[in-house]
Design a protein around this motif. Structure first.
Motif, PDB file in Angstrom:
ATOM      1  N   PHE A 375       0.821  -1.208   0.000  1.00 41.37           N
ATOM      2  CA  PHE A 375       0.000   0.000   0.000  1.00 41.37           C
ATOM      3  C   PHE A 375       0.859   1.264   0.000  1.00 41.37           C
ATOM      4  N   SER A 376       1.949   1.263   0.754  1.00 42.25           N
ATOM      5  CA  SER A 376       2.813   2.445   0.788  1.00 42.25           C
ATOM      6  C   SER A 376       3.393   2.733  -0.596  1.00 42.25           C
ATOM      7  N   ARG A 377       3.807   1.702  -1.290  1.00 40.23           N
ATOM      8  CA  ARG A 377       4.363   1.904  -2.633  1.00 40.23           C
ATOM      9  C   ARG A 377       3.287   2.355  -3.615  1.00 40.23           C
ATOM     10  N   ARG A 393     -12.210   5.614  -4.439  1.00 35.19           N
ATOM     11  CA  ARG A 393     -12.135   5.749  -2.977  1.00 35.19           C
ATOM     12  C   ARG A 393     -12.844   4.607  -2.268  1.00 35.19           C
ATOM     13  N   TRP A 394     -13.834   4.011  -2.926  1.00 32.52           N
ATOM     14  CA  TRP A 394     -14.569   2.931  -2.281  1.00 32.52           C
ATOM     15  C   TRP A 394     -13.718   1.673  -2.148  1.00 32.52           C
ATOM     16  N   THR A 395     -12.765   1.472  -3.049  1.00 32.13           N
ATOM     17  CA  THR A 395     -11.873   0.331  -2.925  1.00 32.13           C
ATOM     18  C   THR A 395     -11.039   0.426  -1.657  1.00 32.13           C
ATOM     19  N   PHE A 396     -10.452   1.584  -1.411  1.00 33.05           N
ATOM     20  CA  PHE A 396      -9.627   1.748  -0.217  1.00 33.05           C
ATOM     21  C   PHE A 396     -10.493   1.866   1.034  1.00 33.05           C
ATOM     22  N   LEU A 397     -11.699   2.385   0.906  1.00 32.37           N
ATOM     23  CA  LEU A 397     -12.580   2.454   2.068  1.00 32.37           C
ATOM     24  C   LEU A 397     -13.022   1.057   2.502  1.00 32.37           C
ATOM     25  N   ALA A 398     -13.292   0.173   1.541  1.00 33.62           N
ATOM     26  CA  ALA A 398     -13.664  -1.201   1.885  1.00 33.62           C
ATOM     27  C   ALA A 398     -12.508  -1.924   2.563  1.00 33.62           C
ATOM     28  N   ILE A 437      -5.495   3.145   9.316  1.00 34.28           N
ATOM     29  CA  ILE A 437      -5.355   4.602   9.354  1.00 34.28           C
ATOM     30  C   ILE A 437      -4.849   5.126   8.013  1.00 34.28           C
ATOM     31  N   GLN A 438      -3.847   4.473   7.443  1.00 31.44           N
ATOM     32  CA  GLN A 438      -3.290   4.936   6.178  1.00 31.44           C
ATOM     33  C   GLN A 438      -4.320   4.849   5.047  1.00 31.44           C
ATOM     34  N   GLU A 439      -5.055   3.748   4.986  1.00 32.65           N
ATOM     35  CA  GLU A 439      -6.054   3.593   3.928  1.00 32.65           C
ATOM     36  C   GLU A 439      -7.213   4.566   4.112  1.00 32.65           C
ATOM     37  N   ALA A 440      -7.604   4.810   5.347  1.00 36.23           N
ATOM     38  CA  ALA A 440      -8.690   5.774   5.582  1.00 36.23           C
ATOM     39  C   ALA A 440      -8.251   7.185   5.189  1.00 36.23           C
ATOM     40  N   GLN A 441      -7.032   7.551   5.511  1.00 35.91           N
ATOM     41  CA  GLN A 441      -6.533   8.876   5.109  1.00 35.91           C
ATOM     42  C   GLN A 441      -6.442   8.991   3.597  1.00 35.91           C
ATOM     43  N   PHE A 442      -5.981   7.958   2.939  1.00 33.11           N
ATOM     44  CA  PHE A 442      -5.881   8.003   1.483  1.00 33.11           C
ATOM     45  C   PHE A 442      -7.259   8.053   0.842  1.00 33.11           C
ATOM     46  N   ALA A 443      -8.225   7.317   1.411  1.00 33.14           N
ATOM     47  CA  ALA A 443      -9.602   7.393   0.901  1.00 33.14           C
ATOM     48  C   ALA A 443     -10.173   8.791   1.091  1.00 33.14           C
ATOM     49  N   GLY A 444      -9.846   9.444   2.213  1.00 30.40           N
ATOM     50  CA  GLY A 444     -10.284  10.823   2.402  1.00 30.40           C
ATOM     51  C   GLY A 444      -9.647  11.779   1.412  1.00 30.40           C
ATOM     52  N   LEU A 445      -8.361  11.580   1.095  1.00 27.93           N
ATOM     53  CA  LEU A 445      -7.704  12.413   0.083  1.00 27.93           C
ATOM     54  C   LEU A 445      -8.356  12.231  -1.280  1.00 27.93           C
ATOM     55  N   ILE A 446      -8.661  10.995  -1.626  1.00 24.59           N
ATOM     56  CA  ILE A 446      -9.325  10.738  -2.910  1.00 24.59           C
ATOM     57  C   ILE A 446     -10.689  11.404  -2.943  1.00 24.59           C
ATOM     58  N   HIS A 447     -11.402  11.345  -1.835  1.00 25.19           N
ATOM     59  CA  HIS A 447     -12.734  11.963  -1.783  1.00 25.19           C
ATOM     60  C   HIS A 447     -12.650  13.474  -1.965  1.00 25.19           C
ATOM     61  N   GLN A 448     -11.666  14.101  -1.369  1.00 23.08           N
ATOM     62  CA  GLN A 448     -11.528  15.553  -1.512  1.00 23.08           C
ATOM     63  C   GLN A 448     -11.240  15.950  -2.953  1.00 23.08           C
ATOM     64  N   ILE A 449     -10.415  15.192  -3.645  1.00 24.88           N
ATOM     65  CA  ILE A 449     -10.054  15.542  -5.023  1.00 24.88           C
ATOM     66  C   ILE A 449     -11.168  15.180  -5.993  1.00 24.88           C
ATOM     67  N   GLN A 450     -11.861  14.060  -5.740  1.00 25.26           N
ATOM     68  CA  GLN A 450     -12.909  13.618  -6.660  1.00 25.26           C
ATOM     69  C   GLN A 450     -14.281  14.165  -6.294  1.00 25.26           C
ATOM     70  N   ALA A 451     -14.396  14.971  -5.240  1.00 28.45           N
ATOM     71  CA  ALA A 451     -15.699  15.494  -4.827  1.00 28.45           C
ATOM     72  C   ALA A 451     -16.365  16.340  -5.899  1.00 28.45           C
ATOM     73  N   PRO A 452     -15.632  17.195  -6.658  1.00 27.96           N
ATOM     74  CA  PRO A 452     -16.321  17.976  -7.704  1.00 27.96           C
ATOM     75  C   PRO A 452     -16.990  17.131  -8.771  1.00 27.96           C
ATOM     76  N   GLU A 453     -16.598  15.863  -8.924  1.00 31.84           N
ATOM     77  CA  GLU A 453     -17.247  15.020  -9.929  1.00 31.84           C
ATOM     78  C   GLU A 453     -18.703  14.762  -9.580  1.00 31.84           C
ATOM     79  N   ASP A 454     -18.998  14.652  -8.269  1.00 33.65           N
ATOM     80  CA  ASP A 454     -20.360  14.341  -7.840  1.00 33.65           C
ATOM     81  C   ASP A 454     -21.204  15.576  -7.583  1.00 33.65           C
ATOM     82  N   ALA A 455     -20.607  16.767  -7.654  1.00 29.43           N
ATOM     83  CA  ALA A 455     -21.371  17.993  -7.388  1.00 29.43           C
ATOM     84  C   ALA A 455     -22.313  18.290  -8.537  1.00 29.43           C
TER      85      ALA A 455
END
Length: 776
Positions: A375-377, A393-398, A437-455
Motif C-alpha cells: 500500500f505504501s508503494r 475511494r470505495w476500494t480503499f474504504l472497503a 489509518i493509512q487507507e482511511a486517510q488516502f480514501a479521504g484524500l481521494i474523496h476531496q479531489i474527486q468530490a467535484p465530480e459528484d457535485a
C-alpha cells in the motif's frame, strides 16, 4: 417624527452569543461518564465480594464440622445407584491400564470440541420412545421428578439443535495446608462447557467445577448456568464410593484457598466489576452433572510424564509427539430431563494451543506487513493529481473497513487469550491499525479531489424567467433633458398622495417590529450542527462506525455477512470506475496480486481451514469467494492491456475515449529508417516492431479480401474456416483500445506510450505545447 432604527443600530450593542460546540459537549460528557459511571458498579461489586467471602467462610465451617464427625446442618448425599449402570451403557467407565504400555493424560488443561446426541428423558418422552435399550434405567432415575417444574426450568433454549459441545477447562493441584492432607492422584478442574445451536450459531454457556482422577482418567463435576453458584462441597456425591474419601479431602483446602484469595483482592482494592455478575438472565436454569472418561493415549506412563514436564517447563529435550486428547461422556440434568452424549471429541492442550496462536500471529503479521509495504508503494505512485483521479475511494474504504474489524478482532482475541500469546497477537493488531489509518486517510484524500465530480451543476438563469425590476416612484419635478439624474434615495417619509379634490395628508408609517424568533429545540440544533460542522459530523460517523465494528465482532452471523460483502467489493468499485471514466486504474500488478493473496489468506484461514485457532467451522462458499476475488483481480489487470471497457458490449460503453493509437502509415520495410519519428519526451526514435506490421496488415484485410492471390490481379474472398475465426478473435483483441508502442496526442505530437504514461502520471498537459491531454 422619529425614524425607526435599523437592524444594525438595534443589534450593535447586543452581545454576540458564543457558538456552542457539540464535539466539546460530547467529549466532556464522555469523560464525565467514564469517570463516574462505574462508581455504582464498583460499590455493588465490593458488596458482592463481601457476601461471597462470608458465604465461603460459612461453607468451610460447616464442611469441616461434618468432616470431623460433629453434628452439622450440612451433609453429603449418597450417589444415585442408577448412575453407574447408566454410565456403563454409554461406555463412560474406567479401564485398567498397564503403565508400561499405556497411560492417560495427567493434565487436561486445554480445549475439547466434540459432537453430542440429545435425549429427552422426561417420563412422557420415555413412555413414547420404546427403542432405547436403557429406557428402564432412565425411568428409574427420573421417577421422582416434577415434570411441571422441569418444563419451567428448560427456558427458551433450543436443546434439540445443540449438537456441538466445547469444553474449556483449567486443571490445578489442590493447595497443601498445614492442617490438611491432600492426595496426589486427584486434581480440581474448572472452566466452562458451551453447547452450540447449529441453526443460529448461538452458544449456551455453563460454568463447570469438577475433579479429575489422574490414575484412571475419570472426570466428575457440576455444570450450572452463569450466575448460579456451584457448591463444590457436593463433589463427593458424584464419584464412586471408593473415591469418595479422597475427594472429600481436597474440598476444605480449596475453600481455604478461595477465602485467602478473596481477602487479598478486597484488601488490595482489586474489584472485578465485569465478573461480578451479568444483567441478562440465563436462557435456562437447568443444572447439569458431567461424567467423562478419557481415552488411553497408547504411550507408556514415563514417556507421558516427560512430555508433561516438557510442556509445563520447556527445556528442549526429546519427547514423544503429543497423542490425541479425547474423551467420552454424558451431560445429564435430572431436574429438566435432559441427557447429552458427548462423542467424537478432540482436544488441544493449552500450551499447544498457545504455540498455535503464536504461529498464526506471526504468519498473519507477516501478511499485514506485506500489505502495508504494498500500500505504501502504491500510495506513493498514485498520490499525484492524475493518479488520484484514476483510483476509486470505495476500494480503499472497503479495505480500511476490513482492517478496522481485523484490528478490533485481534485486540479482543489478545485480551481473551491472556499470557504470552496475547503479546504475539498485538503484532497483527498493530499492523492492521496502521494500515487502517493509512487507507482511511488516502480514501479521504481521494474523496476531496474527486468530490467535484459528484457535485450537481448550478442551473443558469434563462431569459424566460426575468427578475422583476425595482419600481421607482417618479419625481414631482422633472429633470431637464440635459441634466444628470441624481441617484435615487429612499425617502424618509412617504410622499403625499393627491386626489382630484386636492392634496391629502401624508400616510403615517409605523416602524416594523423586530420579529422574535424562538430558540430551536436541541434535536433541531443538533441536526443543524452536524450538517454544518465537519468536526461534529466526523465524531458522529466515528461513533456509528465503532458501534458497527463491535456488533460485527460479537455476532457470528454479522461477521460472515461482513466478510462476504467486503471481500466481494475489494476490486469491484475500481473496475466500475475505470470502465465509467474510460481510463485504467493506475494500480500496479504487484499491488493487485499481493493484496488479493494476503486478503484471501486472512479470510480462507478461518473460512476454509478446519483447525483454525478459533475453531470456526469451514464454509463451503469460501472457495466461491476466493474465485470471485481472483476474477476481479484478473479483470482489473486486463483493463490495463485490453482497455477499461473491454468486457462491455460497444453499445454499453458510456465514455468515448480518445484514440492514442490511430492507424499510421508505416515506413517502407526496405527503408533504412524504420521509425515513426522521435518521441517528444525522451527524444529517442519510435521504432516499428514486427507485431505492428502484422496488425496493420490484418486491418487492411479486415474485409476478408486477400490481395496476394497468385495468378490474378483481382482480389478474391478468403475461405471461411478456422483461420477466419482466429482472425476475428485477433481483430477483437487488437482494437484501438489495445496497447501499442506509440501514442499520438490530439495536438499531433508523437510519444512512446511508456513515456507518455509516466508523464501523465504527473501532469495532464502536453510536455511540448502545454495543451490539455485526455486520459491515456
Amino acid at each position: 417624527m422619529e425614524t425607526p432604527r435599523t437592524d444594525a443600530e438595534v443589534g450593535g450593542n447586543r452581545p454576540q452569543r458564543p457558538r456552542s460546540s457539540v464535539p466539546s459537549f460530547l467529549f466532556i460528557s464522555f469523560m464525565l461518564f467514564m469517570l463516574t459511571s462505574h462508581n455504582g458498579d464498583e460499590f455493588l461489586a465490593r458488596h458482592q465480594y463481601q457476601d461471597a467471602l462470608h458465604s465461603l467462610e460459612y461453607q468451610l465451617s460447616n464442611y469441616t464440622t461434618w468432616a470431623n464427625g460433629h453434628p452439622s446442618n450440612f451433609t453429603v448425599p449418597d450417589r444415585d445407584p442408577v448412575i453407574s449402570p447408566l454410565l456403563d451403557t454409554f461406555q463412560v467407565k474406567e479401564v485398567a491400564l498397564n503403565p508400561m504400555e499405556d497411560s492417560y493424560y495427567s493434565n487436561v488443561t486445554g480445549f475439547v470440541h466434540g459432537n453430542t446426541d440429545f435425549f429427552n428423558i422426561t417420563p412422557p418422552a420415555l413412555a413414547m420412545n420404546t427403542e432405547l435399550s436403557w429406557r428402564h434405567l432412565a425411568e428409574t432415575y427420573m421417577a421422582d421428578v416434577n415434570v411441571t417444574e422441569a418444563v419451567e426450568r428448560i427456558g427458551d433454549w433450543n436443546w434439540t439443535a445443540s449438537n456441538k459441545v466445547a469444553l474449556s477447562v483449567v486443571e490445578k493441584k489442590p493447595v497443601a495446608y498445614v492442617n490438611y492432607t491432600v492426595p496426589s492422584n486427584i486434581a480440581l478442574v474448572h472452566g466452562r462447557i458451551e453447547l452450540r445451536d447449529v441453526n443460529t450459531a448461538e452458544e449456551f454457556r455453563l460454568d463447570f467445577e469438577g475433579v479429575h482422577f489422574l490414575s484412571n482418567g475419570s472426570i466428575y463435576g457440576f455444570a450450572e448456568p452463569p450466575g448460579r453458584h456451584i457448591d463444590i462441597r457436593l463433589l463427593p456425591s458424584l464419584v464412586p464410593e471408593g473415591m469418595r474419601s479422597e475427594t472429600s479431602k481436597i474440598i476444605a483446602p480449596e475453600l481455604e484457598s478461595r477465602i485467602n484469595r478473596l481477602k487479598n483482592l478486597i484488601d488490595a482494592g482489586i474489584i472485578d466489576q465485569e465478573g461480578s455478575g451479568s444483567d441478562e438472565p440465563p436462557r435456562s436454569t437447568c443444572p447439569f452433572t458431567f461424567y467423562a472418561q478419557m481415552h488411553p493415549t497408547g504411550v507408556p506412563e514415563h514417556l507421558m510424564n516427560d512430555l508433561e514436564d516438557e510442556i509445563q517447563e520447556p527445556t528442549g529435550i526429546w519427547t514423544v509427539d503429543p497423542p490425541k486428547l479425547s474423551m467420552t461422556g454424558i451431560l445429564l440434568s435430572k431436574e429438566c430431563g435432559l441427557l447429552f452424549k458427548v462423542k467424537d471429541t478432540e482436544g488441544l492442550r493449552s500450551r499447544t494451543f498457545f504455540r498455535k496462536v503464536t504461529t498464526y500471529a506471526g504468519v498473519t503479521g507477516l501478511a499485514y506487513l506485506v500489505l502495508l509495504i504494498l500500500f505504501s508503494r502504491q500510495a506513493e505512485r498514485s498520490r499525484t493529481p492524475s493518479g488520484v483521479l484514476r483510483v476509486s475511494r470505495w476500494t480503499f474504504l472497503a479495505q480500511s473497513t476490513i482492517d478496522s474489524v481485523s484490528f478490533a478482532g485481534h485486540i479482543t482475541f489478545a485480551i481473551l487469550a491472556e499470557g504470552r500469546p496475547s503479546l504475539s497477537l498485538i503484532v497483527p493488531a498493530f499492523l492492521a491499525c496502521i494500515l487502517f489509518i493509512q487507507e482511511a486517510q488516502f480514501a479521504g484524500l481521494i474523496h476531496q479531489i474527486q468530490a467535484p465530480e459528484d457535485a450537481a451543476p448550478i442551473p443558469e438563469q434563462t431569459a424566460s424567467n426575468p427578475q422583476p425590476a425595482a419600481v421607482v416612484a417618479p419625481s414631482l419635478t422633472p429633470y431637464p433633458a440635459n441634466a444628470t439624474a441624481a441617484p435615487a434615495t429612499p425617502p424618509t417619509n412617504p410622499p403625499a398622495t393627491t386626489s382630484p379634490s386636492g392634496p391629502t395628508a401624508p400616510i403615517p408609517t409605523t416602524p416594523t417590529p423586530t420579529p422574535t424568533t424562538t430558540p430551536p429545540s436541541f434535536f433541531a440544533f443538533f441536526i443543524q450542527h452536524i450538517r454544518t460542522d465537519p468536526q461534529a459530523r466526523l465524531w458522529v460517523m466515528l461513533f456509528i462506525f465503532l458501534t458497527l465494528v463491535v456488533r460485527v465482532i460479537l455476532s457470528p452471523t454479522l461477521s460472515m455477512i461482513f466478510v462476504a460483502v467486503t471481500y466481494s467489493s475489494i476490486w469491484l468499485p475500481q473496475i466500475a470506475r475505470s470502465a465509467r471514466r474510460g481510463r485504467n486504474s493506475g494500480l500496479s500488478r504487484e499491488y493487485i496480486l499481493g493484496t488479493s493473496l494476503c486478503r484471501l489468506y486472512c479470510a480462507l484461514y478461518f473460512l476454509a481451514c478446519p483447525k483454525n485457532v478459533l475453531e470456526i467451522e469451514p464454509r463451503s462458499w469460501s472457495y466461491l469467494l476466493a474465485v470471485f476475488v481472483s476474477f476481479q483481480a484478473l479483470v482489473l489487470i486486463l483493463q490495463d492491456y485490453l482497455g477499461p471497457s473491454f468486457f462491455l458490449p460497444q453499445q454499453y460503453v458510456t465514455v468515448k475515449t480518445y484514440d492514442y493509437h490511430p492507424s499510421m502509415s508505416l515506413p517502407d520495410p526496405e527503408s533504412p529508417d524504420q521509425s515513426l519519428g522521435d518521441c517528444a519526451i525522451c527524444m529517442d526514435a519510435i521504432f516499428v516492431d514486427s507485431s505492428l506490421r502484422r496488425r496493420s496488415k490484418s486491418i487492411d484485410e479486415k474485409d476478408g479480401w486477400d490481395t496476394r492471390s497468385e495468378g490474378s490481379t483481382a482480389p478474391r474472398r478468403k475461405s471461411k474456416g478456422a483461420e477466419s475465426l482466429l482472425h476475428a478473435m485477433q481483430m477483437g483483441v487488437n482494437t484501438t483500445n489495445a496497447r501499442k508502442p506509440y501514442s499520438l496526442a490530439p495536438c499531433h505530437h508523437l510519444f512512446h506510450t511508456e513515456c507518455l504514461e509516466r508523464w501523465l502520471a504527473i501532469k495532464n498537459i502536453c510536455p511540448q505545447c502545454r495543451r490539455p491531454l485526455p486520459p491515456l
